[in-house]
Design a protein around this motif. Structure first.
Motif, PDB file in Angstrom:
ATOM      1  N   THR A  55       0.861  -1.174   0.000  1.00 51.60           N
ATOM      2  CA  THR A  55       0.000   0.000   0.000  1.00 51.60           C
ATOM      3  C   THR A  55       0.899   1.226   0.000  1.00 51.60           C
ATOM      4  N   LEU A  56       0.642   2.145  -0.915  1.00 54.69           N
ATOM      5  CA  LEU A  56       1.465   3.335  -1.045  1.00 54.69           C
ATOM      6  C   LEU A  56       0.708   4.519  -0.483  1.00 54.69           C
ATOM      7  N   THR A  57       1.454   5.393   0.224  1.00 56.20           N
ATOM      8  CA  THR A  57       0.812   6.636   0.647  1.00 56.20           C
ATOM      9  C   THR A  57       1.748   7.803   0.375  1.00 56.20           C
ATOM     10  N   TRP A  58       1.156   8.896   0.040  1.00 59.55           N
ATOM     11  CA  TRP A  58       1.914  10.135  -0.183  1.00 59.55           C
ATOM     12  C   TRP A  58       1.003  11.298   0.147  1.00 59.55           C
ATOM     13  N   ARG A  59       1.392  12.064   1.170  1.00 57.17           N
ATOM     14  CA  ARG A  59       0.626  13.238   1.605  1.00 57.17           C
ATOM     15  C   ARG A  59      -0.858  12.904   1.742  1.00 57.17           C
ATOM     16  N   GLY A  60      -1.142  11.789   2.386  1.00 54.69           N
ATOM     17  CA  GLY A  60      -2.541  11.450   2.666  1.00 54.69           C
ATOM     18  C   GLY A  60      -3.206  10.660   1.570  1.00 54.69           C
ATOM     19  N   ALA A  61      -2.604  10.666   0.360  1.00 51.68           N
ATOM     20  CA  ALA A  61      -3.180   9.854  -0.711  1.00 51.68           C
ATOM     21  C   ALA A  61      -2.699   8.425  -0.543  1.00 51.68           C
ATOM     22  N   THR A  62      -3.627   7.479  -0.705  1.00 53.97           N
ATOM     23  CA  THR A  62      -3.277   6.077  -0.528  1.00 53.97           C
ATOM     24  C   THR A  62      -3.639   5.303  -1.792  1.00 53.97           C
ATOM     25  N   TYR A  63      -2.789   4.379  -2.176  1.00 48.57           N
ATOM     26  CA  TYR A  63      -3.107   3.578  -3.361  1.00 48.57           C
ATOM     27  C   TYR A  63      -2.455   2.218  -3.256  1.00 48.57           C
ATOM     28  N   ALA A  64      -3.174   1.176  -3.648  1.00 44.65           N
ATOM     29  CA  ALA A  64      -2.617  -0.172  -3.659  1.00 44.65           C
ATOM     30  C   ALA A  64      -2.518  -0.646  -5.100  1.00 44.65           C
ATOM     31  N   PRO A  65      -1.321  -0.655  -5.691  1.00 48.20           N
ATOM     32  CA  PRO A  65      -1.193  -1.095  -7.081  1.00 48.20           C
ATOM     33  C   PRO A  65      -1.461  -2.592  -7.198  1.00 48.20           C
ATOM     34  N   SER A  66      -1.908  -3.018  -8.365  1.00 48.22           N
ATOM     35  CA  SER A  66      -2.255  -4.427  -8.528  1.00 48.22           C
ATOM     36  C   SER A  66      -1.005  -5.288  -8.663  1.00 48.22           C
ATOM     37  N   SER A  67       0.096  -4.670  -9.033  1.00 50.79           N
ATOM     38  CA  SER A  67       1.283  -5.476  -9.265  1.00 50.79           C
ATOM     39  C   SER A  67       2.509  -4.837  -8.619  1.00 50.79           C
ATOM     40  N   PHE A  68       3.212  -5.663  -7.817  1.00 45.48           N
ATOM     41  CA  PHE A  68       4.454  -5.216  -7.184  1.00 45.48           C
ATOM     42  C   PHE A  68       5.549  -6.203  -7.585  1.00 45.48           C
ATOM     43  N   ALA A  69       6.713  -5.666  -7.968  1.00 42.80           N
ATOM     44  CA  ALA A  69       7.811  -6.553  -8.296  1.00 42.80           C
ATOM     45  C   ALA A  69       9.083  -6.051  -7.620  1.00 42.80           C
ATOM     46  N   GLY A  70       9.654  -6.907  -6.715  1.00 45.18           N
ATOM     47  CA  GLY A  70      10.988  -6.639  -6.185  1.00 45.18           C
ATOM     48  C   GLY A  70      11.925  -7.424  -7.077  1.00 45.18           C
ATOM     49  N   THR A  71      12.739  -6.743  -7.845  1.00 43.88           N
ATOM     50  CA  THR A  71      13.421  -7.463  -8.910  1.00 43.88           C
ATOM     51  C   THR A  71      14.745  -6.787  -9.278  1.00 43.88           C
ATOM     52  N   THR A  72      15.402  -7.333 -10.278  1.00 42.04           N
ATOM     53  CA  THR A  72      16.667  -6.765 -10.732  1.00 42.04           C
ATOM     54  C   THR A  72      16.427  -5.941 -11.984  1.00 42.04           C
ATOM     55  N   LEU A  73      17.511  -5.246 -12.403  1.00 38.19           N
ATOM     56  CA  LEU A  73      17.389  -4.408 -13.596  1.00 38.19           C
ATOM     57  C   LEU A  73      17.020  -5.214 -14.838  1.00 38.19           C
ATOM     58  N   ASP A  74      17.411  -6.492 -14.848  1.00 37.05           N
ATOM     59  CA  ASP A  74      17.103  -7.339 -16.000  1.00 37.05           C
ATOM     60  C   ASP A  74      15.598  -7.449 -16.274  1.00 37.05           C
ATOM     61  N   TYR A  75      14.835  -7.195 -15.237  1.00 35.78           N
ATOM     62  CA  TYR A  75      13.377  -7.289 -15.369  1.00 35.78           C
ATOM     63  C   TYR A  75      12.879  -6.411 -16.515  1.00 35.78           C
ATOM     64  N   LEU A  76      13.434  -5.187 -16.582  1.00 37.95           N
ATOM     65  CA  LEU A  76      12.992  -4.253 -17.615  1.00 37.95           C
ATOM     66  C   LEU A  76      13.236  -4.838 -19.007  1.00 37.95           C
TER      67      LEU A  76
ATOM     68  N   PHE B 268      -6.349  -5.433 -17.299  1.00 34.22           N
ATOM     69  CA  PHE B 268      -5.094  -5.787 -17.946  1.00 34.22           C
ATOM     70  C   PHE B 268      -4.099  -4.630 -17.872  1.00 34.22           C
ATOM     71  N   ASP B 269      -4.349  -3.699 -16.973  1.00 33.28           N
ATOM     72  CA  ASP B 269      -3.528  -2.490 -16.927  1.00 33.28           C
ATOM     73  C   ASP B 269      -2.092  -2.816 -16.542  1.00 33.28           C
ATOM     74  N   GLU B 270      -1.214  -2.688 -17.527  1.00 32.05           N
ATOM     75  CA  GLU B 270       0.203  -2.971 -17.263  1.00 32.05           C
ATOM     76  C   GLU B 270       0.939  -1.761 -16.714  1.00 32.05           C
ATOM     77  N   ASP B 271       0.228  -0.671 -16.586  1.00 30.75           N
ATOM     78  CA  ASP B 271       0.837   0.532 -16.008  1.00 30.75           C
ATOM     79  C   ASP B 271       0.580   0.606 -14.507  1.00 30.75           C
ATOM     80  N   ASP B 272      -0.183  -0.373 -14.006  1.00 32.70           N
ATOM     81  CA  ASP B 272      -0.528  -0.378 -12.585  1.00 32.70           C
ATOM     82  C   ASP B 272       0.519  -1.212 -11.834  1.00 32.70           C
ATOM     83  N   VAL B 273       1.757  -0.737 -11.854  1.00 35.46           N
ATOM     84  CA  VAL B 273       2.849  -1.561 -11.362  1.00 35.46           C
ATOM     85  C   VAL B 273       3.876  -0.691 -10.605  1.00 35.46           C
TER      86      VAL B 273
END
Lengths: 271, 405
Positions: free
Chosen positions: B111-132, B200-205
């Motif tokens: 869950t992300l928060t910034w100045r009171g705004a909260t958002y839970a993205p559908s996709s989280f990846a802890g990964t290496t640069l190779d991921y890109l 299918f939003d791939e920008d929600d990451v």
């Protein structure tokens, strides 16, 4: 099919008094009966009518309403079949014909003229007259020529493109007559052809029938007006579905119809 | 004869303009909805296929067995199944095994928060640069993290455009510090927009360096959510899949491949699943549209029945002057056909026109087949639903028809 020999000598004996006998009858009805059922009551529209009409005759069938004259016309015109008895038209027993053959006879051998004109709405006079030729399969150019001639012969050569609604009652009936004669049928059948016309139109329409008869066509007029019958060579009267009198008039054309004496009829045109 | 019937039919149709228009409306709606719905289905499918294509067809995804199934519950989880050791082993096989790179991915809910705004993205990846590289995405604002960041487990994040918009609105997120499950991370880059909306939003990451994710979010030695294996080329994908399977079986000491505790998906399989899903969707949309076409046909029949009874007298006249059965049938059938084909043509125009309106996510794709089928069916509908009234007209006895007032 049409014009095949009668093959039934009995028909010759059906000739009613008044026919010449030596000419084959165009229409021969023998003991024709027709009954309609309205609920539980049976209405005998025709009871054992025997009648022969020779070629070239101008016959008026008269009678009060309900006397069966319209039923008789429908049977003569192959629009309806008798319940019993025989009807032989030009030597062909109509009851033996298929629906399609009957349509063919109506198309080529019989011309109909109705009281209510019965033209097709929103359709120019020329096309109305062409219609029987369309159903007869006549080519377009020939159709146009014949229909134009027919309209010219009834004095409507200048109304070819008029729609029925743009014509007077008398003119509409002339279009109907043109349509009836365009296939050059041997028999013209008219059911109260002047019933919806004023006296002037009545006279001209009846004169037209006389002319067509003089050209050799057999004409049968159904009417309840005595004036109309004055144009006929022979008058048959019906009452309660029976022939009650059958008289031949001599010099029918010499008798002034006296239509002019008739008081002005309001023009009763169908809407 | 046809020409005469056609003229009669045109006259009848024009003589009742409003009624004819309303009759056609049913078919217009039917035909255009067939075309539009099929185009939408096709367009959506194309968009998904395109996105799958973007991922590269040479990427394999390794998941724990049961990861995608419902039979795995948290409490049942055994030993670690996918680990960094597995990634290293795959990496070691290298190009000889058809493998270009293997990328570890840690998944967790954040869950992300910034100045009171909260958002839970559908996709989280802890990964290496190779991921890109493996996912064929790139950073087009700010920067990606580098090897030094990775080594120092820097708390930095790269956001997809959807996450950025949800959290920051119109403000510039670069350099901002956001809270990820209570830990502070700095936004250093934004991924190029991928497009594709809805589920299918791939920008929600959100992407986080592997080490930083391990230390701050999942705990060290956590189970990997997935391993991405990129083959050296599209042609070596099958080889890479075989290598991956062998390597992981060996690593996990499993002899029977049927007992494998992992699953390997390639893009072709994922695409096949998507195709099946969309095929079904198209079928459903087509069925709905087909029903509206049917309703339109019933409208045609209704009007033709009214027309026949209205013109009973005319039919009587035509029969009296010698029309055969076929003339009458032909006349009314032609009229029904004209109504339905004119309605069909207008429907095609409307359908193709509306299908030009696209959305950001995808553009509907009109196919010739759908146009021809929709138009053809509307003609058949006219023929089918016109034949009953036409036959009824032709069966009238002339005497009854003439007597009709």
């Amino acid at each position: 099919m049409i014009g095949a020999p009668a093959g039934d000598p009995a028909l010759a004996r059906d000739s009613t008094p008044g026919t010449d006998g030596h000419r084959r009858p165009m229409i021969a009805l023998r003991e024709v009966g027709k009954t309609f059922h309205l609920g539980d009551t049976a209405v005998h529209a025709l009871r054992d009518v025997t009648l022969a009409v020779r070629e070239g005759d101008l016959l008026a069938i008269m009678g009060p309403s309900g006397s069966g004259k319209s039923t008789l016309m429908n049977i003569i015109g192959c629009l309806d079949l008798p319940d019993h008895g025989r009807y032989v038209l030009e030597g062909v027993d109509v009851r033996r014909l298929t629906e399609s053959e009957q349509a063919s006879i109506r198309n080529r051998r019989i011309g109909f003229v109705f009281q209510g004109f019965n033209l097709i709405a929103r359709t120019p006079a020329l096309e109305n007259v062409e219609l029987p030729l369309v159903y007869a399969g006549v080519a377009r150019r020939e159709r146009r020529r014949l229909a134009t001639e027919a309209l010219e012969s009834v004095g409507l050569g200048d109304r070819l493109d008029h729609q029925p609604s743009e014509l007077s009652g008398g003119q509409q009936q002339r279009v109907a007559i043109a349509r009836a004669i365009v296939t050059d049928p041997a028999l013209l059948l008219a059911d109260e052809p002047t019933g919806a016309l004023d006296s002037v139109s009545t006279a001209s329409v009846l004169e037209l029938f006389s002319e067509l008869n003089a050209q050799g066509r057999t004409v049968v007029l159904i009417t309840h007006e005595e004036e109309v019958s004055r144009y006929a060579k022979r008058v048959v009267r019906l009452h309660d579905g029976r022939v009650v009198s059958d008289e031949r008039r001599t010099g029918a054309y010499d008798v002034p119809p006296g239509l002019a004496a008739r008081t002005a009829h309001t023009e009763a045109l169908p809407a | 004869m046809i020409r005469d019937s056609a003229r009669i039919a045109v006259r009848a149709i024009l003589g009742n303009r409003l009624r004819s228009a309303l009759t056609m409306l049913g078919l217009i709606i039917g035909v255009s909805s067939v075309i539009i719905l099929l185009a939408v289905g096709r367009g959506a499918q194309g968009a998904i296929a395109g996105e799958l294509e973007d991922l590269g067809t040479n990427v394999l995804t390794v998941l724990r067995r049961g990861e995608v199934g419902p039979n795995q519950t948290g409490t049942q989880s055994r030993d670690i199944e996918l680990s960094l050791d597995d990634v290293q082993a795959l990496q070691d096989r290298g190009a000889g095994g058809g493998i270009l790179r293997a990328v570890p991915v840690l998944n967790t809910g954040v869950t992300l928060t910034w100045r009171g705004a909260t958002y839970a993205p559908s996709s989280f990846a802890g990964t290496t640069l190779d991921y890109l590289a493996a996912q064929n995405v790139r950073v087009d604002a700010g920067r990606a993290w580098d090897a030094e960041d990775e080594r120092r487990r820097e708390r930095v994040v790269i956001l997809g455009r959807t996450v950025s918009r949800e959290l920051f609105g119109s403000e510039n997120p670069l350099g901002q510090r956001i809270s990820v499950n209570g830990r502070r991370f700095e936004v250093i880059g934004l991924l190029k927009a991928q497009g594709g909306g809805g589920p299918f939003d791939e920008d929600d990451v959100i992407l986080v360096p592997f080490g930083a994710a391990e230390s701050n979010l999942t705990g060290t030695g956590a189970e990997l959510g997935q391993i991405l294996v990129q083959a050296t080329s599209q042609e070596t994908t099958t080889l890479a899949e075989t290598t991956t399977r062998e390597t992981l079986l060996a690593e996990h000491d499993i002899e029977d491949p049927g007992e494998a505790d992992f699953q390997i998906f390639n893009q072709a399989q994922i695409r096949a699943v998507a195709d099946t899903t969309f095929g079904l969707l198209r079928l459903l949309l087509g069925a709905v549209a087909g029903i509206s076409l049917l309703v339109g046909g019933i409208g045609v029949m209704n009007i033709m029945l009214v027309t026949v009874s209205e013109r009973t007298r005319e039919i009587g006249i035509r029969k009296a002057i010698g029309a055969q059965r076929i003339h009458i049938v032909g006349q009314f059938l032609l009229e029904a056909l004209m109504l339905s084909s004119l309605g069909g043509l207008i429907g095609v125009a409307v359908g193709v026109g509306v299908a030009q309106i696209g959305t950001e996510a995808f553009q509907p794709v009109v196919t010739w087949t759908s146009v021809l089928v929709a138009f053809g069916v509307s003609m058949l509908v006219g023929l089918f639903f016109g034949s009953y009234p036409a036959n009824r007209a032709a069966s009238m006895r002339p005497i009854d028809a003439l007597r009709f007032e």
